[in-house]
Design an enzyme around this catalytic site. Structure first.
Site, PDB file in Angstrom:
ATOM      1  N   ASP A   1      48.056  23.383 -10.402  1.00  0.00           N
ATOM      2  CA  ASP A   1      48.715  22.081 -10.305  1.00  0.00           C
ATOM      3  C   ASP A   1      47.672  20.972 -10.185  1.00  0.00           C
ATOM      4  O   ASP A   1      46.517  21.228  -9.826  1.00  0.00           O
ATOM      5  CB  ASP A   1      49.695  22.030  -9.115  1.00  0.00           C
ATOM      6  CG  ASP A   1      49.095  22.571  -7.820  1.00  0.00           C
ATOM      7  OD1 ASP A   1      47.863  22.744  -7.738  1.00  0.00           O
ATOM      8  OD2 ASP A   1      49.859  22.832  -6.882  1.00  0.00           O
TER       9      ASP A   1
ATOM     10  N   ASN B   1      56.045  21.816   3.797  1.00  0.00           N
ATOM     11  CA  ASN B   1      57.467  21.593   3.481  1.00  0.00           C
ATOM     12  C   ASN B   1      58.057  22.742   2.651  1.00  0.00           C
ATOM     13  O   ASN B   1      59.147  22.612   2.110  1.00  0.00           O
ATOM     14  CB  ASN B   1      57.645  20.264   2.736  1.00  0.00           C
ATOM     15  CG  ASN B   1      56.924  20.247   1.386  1.00  0.00           C
ATOM     16  OD1 ASN B   1      56.276  21.222   1.012  1.00  0.00           O
ATOM     17  ND2 ASN B   1      57.033  19.150   0.661  1.00  0.00           N
TER      18      ASN B   1
ATOM     19  N   HIS C   1      56.689  24.003  -0.107  1.00  0.00           N
ATOM     20  CA  HIS C   1      56.377  23.985  -1.541  1.00  0.00           C
ATOM     21  C   HIS C   1      55.445  25.126  -1.939  1.00  0.00           C
ATOM     22  O   HIS C   1      54.651  25.610  -1.141  1.00  0.00           O
ATOM     23  CB  HIS C   1      55.858  22.620  -2.009  1.00  0.00           C
ATOM     24  CG  HIS C   1      54.480  22.238  -1.557  1.00  0.00           C
ATOM     25  ND1 HIS C   1      54.119  20.941  -1.272  1.00  0.00           N
ATOM     26  CD2 HIS C   1      53.345  22.967  -1.356  1.00  0.00           C
ATOM     27  CE1 HIS C   1      52.844  20.905  -0.934  1.00  0.00           C
ATOM     28  NE2 HIS C   1      52.360  22.115  -0.965  1.00  0.00           N
TER      29      HIS C   1
ATOM     30  N   GLU D   1      58.078  21.171  -5.155  1.00  0.00           N
ATOM     31  CA  GLU D   1      58.511  20.539  -3.919  1.00  0.00           C
ATOM     32  C   GLU D   1      59.964  20.914  -3.608  1.00  0.00           C
ATOM     33  O   GLU D   1      60.682  21.438  -4.474  1.00  0.00           O
ATOM     34  CB  GLU D   1      58.414  19.015  -4.093  1.00  0.00           C
ATOM     35  CG  GLU D   1      56.985  18.494  -4.185  1.00  0.00           C
ATOM     36  CD  GLU D   1      56.347  18.263  -2.824  1.00  0.00           C
ATOM     37  OE1 GLU D   1      56.174  19.230  -2.077  1.00  0.00           O
ATOM     38  OE2 GLU D   1      56.016  17.094  -2.530  1.00  0.00           O
TER      39      GLU D   1
HETATM   40  C1  F6R Z   1      47.588  23.656  -4.111  1.00  0.00           C
HETATM   41  C2  F6R Z   1      48.967  24.018  -3.960  1.00  0.00           C
HETATM   42  C3  F6R Z   1      49.707  23.876  -2.685  1.00  0.00           C
HETATM   43  C4  F6R Z   1      48.967  24.477  -1.487  1.00  0.00           C
HETATM   44  C5  F6R Z   1      49.757  24.286  -0.208  1.00  0.00           C
HETATM   45  C6  F6R Z   1      48.999  24.785   1.002  1.00  0.00           C
HETATM   46  O1  F6R Z   1      47.129  23.997  -5.419  1.00  0.00           O
HETATM   47  O2  F6R Z   1      49.505  24.430  -4.911  1.00  0.00           O
HETATM   48  O3  F6R Z   1      50.956  24.492  -2.815  1.00  0.00           O
HETATM   49  O4  F6R Z   1      48.753  25.843  -1.724  1.00  0.00           O
HETATM   50  O5  F6R Z   1      50.058  22.937  -0.025  1.00  0.00           O
HETATM   51  O6  F6R Z   1      47.859  24.004   1.149  1.00  0.00           O
HETATM   52  P1  F6R Z   1      46.769  24.309   2.251  1.00  0.00           P
HETATM   53  O7  F6R Z   1      46.173  25.627   1.890  1.00  0.00           O
HETATM   54  O8  F6R Z   1      45.777  23.195   2.157  1.00  0.00           O
HETATM   55  O9  F6R Z   1      47.493  24.362   3.552  1.00  0.00           O
END
Ligand code: F6R
Length: 258
Positions: free
Chosen positions: A79, A148, A150, A155
């Site tokens: 992403d 959240n 995601h 999302e």
């Molecule tokens: C990033 C992504 C997000 C993260 C998620 C957790 O490429 O796709 O879904 O994996 O927000 O982020 P961290 O590891 O920073 O807590």
């Protein structure tokens, strides 16, 4: 480390709870190593963020030590922010280049960038799914879990059949993203993400989550009802193709299992 398969049948996912972040990182790296040992040219996607930093360190170590050959893998970025390019400060692709793609010396031809700067982003997103399919589909998707719920940038509101597409980012996600650049970067309001539907088709899905701050969303994702409010709740649909790796903090709100 405790490792347990859930009790309700062979088609269910596994949860492994580890005592350290290093172990979580090593297990995630093992999934990558196993995938590429079985199929050196496999298509895979790996996440950005804080959680996978240890996995990337371990992958680079294995590559440098000659223990892992990443040279034929087809790497699909998961992403990135809409309109961003690796020249922008806030660019997950730039982050990925610094943390992994450059140190791992991946041939440029094997890296598939999320087409965030395309003139027609929705059409380009559909093209990205076709690119994945042309590589035989994702052999492995390692994903993190947002506060959240995601997955990638799928999302809340996202469903299990969603393709790769442009999405609106929630304010909390933009704030979470800004923290990767010490709060200084301006995070766009939209992003492009590999769709949950595309991720759910992967032959192996590894969810890594670290820290007590995610305990509640882990509990909702694994034990709550399936709901578009918590996109992570759809991962269970992958059954035995899903492996969840948690540290003690992230697992701390899960019900005890036999
Ligand atoms: C990033 C992504 C997000 C993260 C998620 C957790 O490429 O796709 O879904 O994996 O927000 O982020 P961290 O590891 O920073 O807590």
């Amino acid at each position: 480390m405790t490792s347990e398969g859930l009790a309700d049948g062979p088609e269910t996912y596994t949860v492994t709870v580890v005592d350290s972040y290093d172990l979580l990182s090593a297990l995630a790296a093992d999934a990558v190593s196993e995938t590429l040992a079985n199929r050196p040219g496999a298509a895979l996607t790996l996440p950005t963020g804080d959680t996978p930093l240890g996995m990337y360190r371990e992958l680079v170590r294995r590559i440098d030590a000659g223990e892992l050959d990443f040279s034929q893998a087809q790497f699909f970025c998961l992403d990135d922010y809409l309109g961003s390019t690796p020249d922008d400060e806030a660019s997950l692709t730039r982050w990925l280049k610094q943390v992994f793609l450059d140190p791992a010396r991946l041939p440029e031809a094997n890296v598939h960038y999320v087409p965030t700067a395309a003139a027609d982003p929705q059409a380009a997103a559909a093209g990205y799914d076709r690119e994945i399919a042309a590589c035989g589909g994702l052999e492995l998707a390692v994903v993190g879990l947002g506060p959240n719920g995601h997955i990638g940038f799928n999302e809340p509101g996202s469903g299990p059949d969603d393709p790769t597409r442009v999405v609106d980012l929630q304010p909390a996600t933009r704030a979470q993203s800004a923290a990767y650049w010490d709060g200084k970067a301006d995070i766009p309001a939209q992003a492009m993400t590999i769709g949950l539907g595309t991720i759910l088709q992967a032959k192996r899905i590894v969810l890594i989550v670290s820290g007590a701050g995610k305990a509640e969303i882990v509990q909702k994702s694994l034990e709550g009802p399936e709901t578009t409010e918590v996109p992570g709740s759809f991962l269970r649909r992958a059954g035995s193709r899903l492996e969840v790796i948690l540290d003690q903090g992230a697992a701390s709100k899960l019900s005890p299992r036999q």
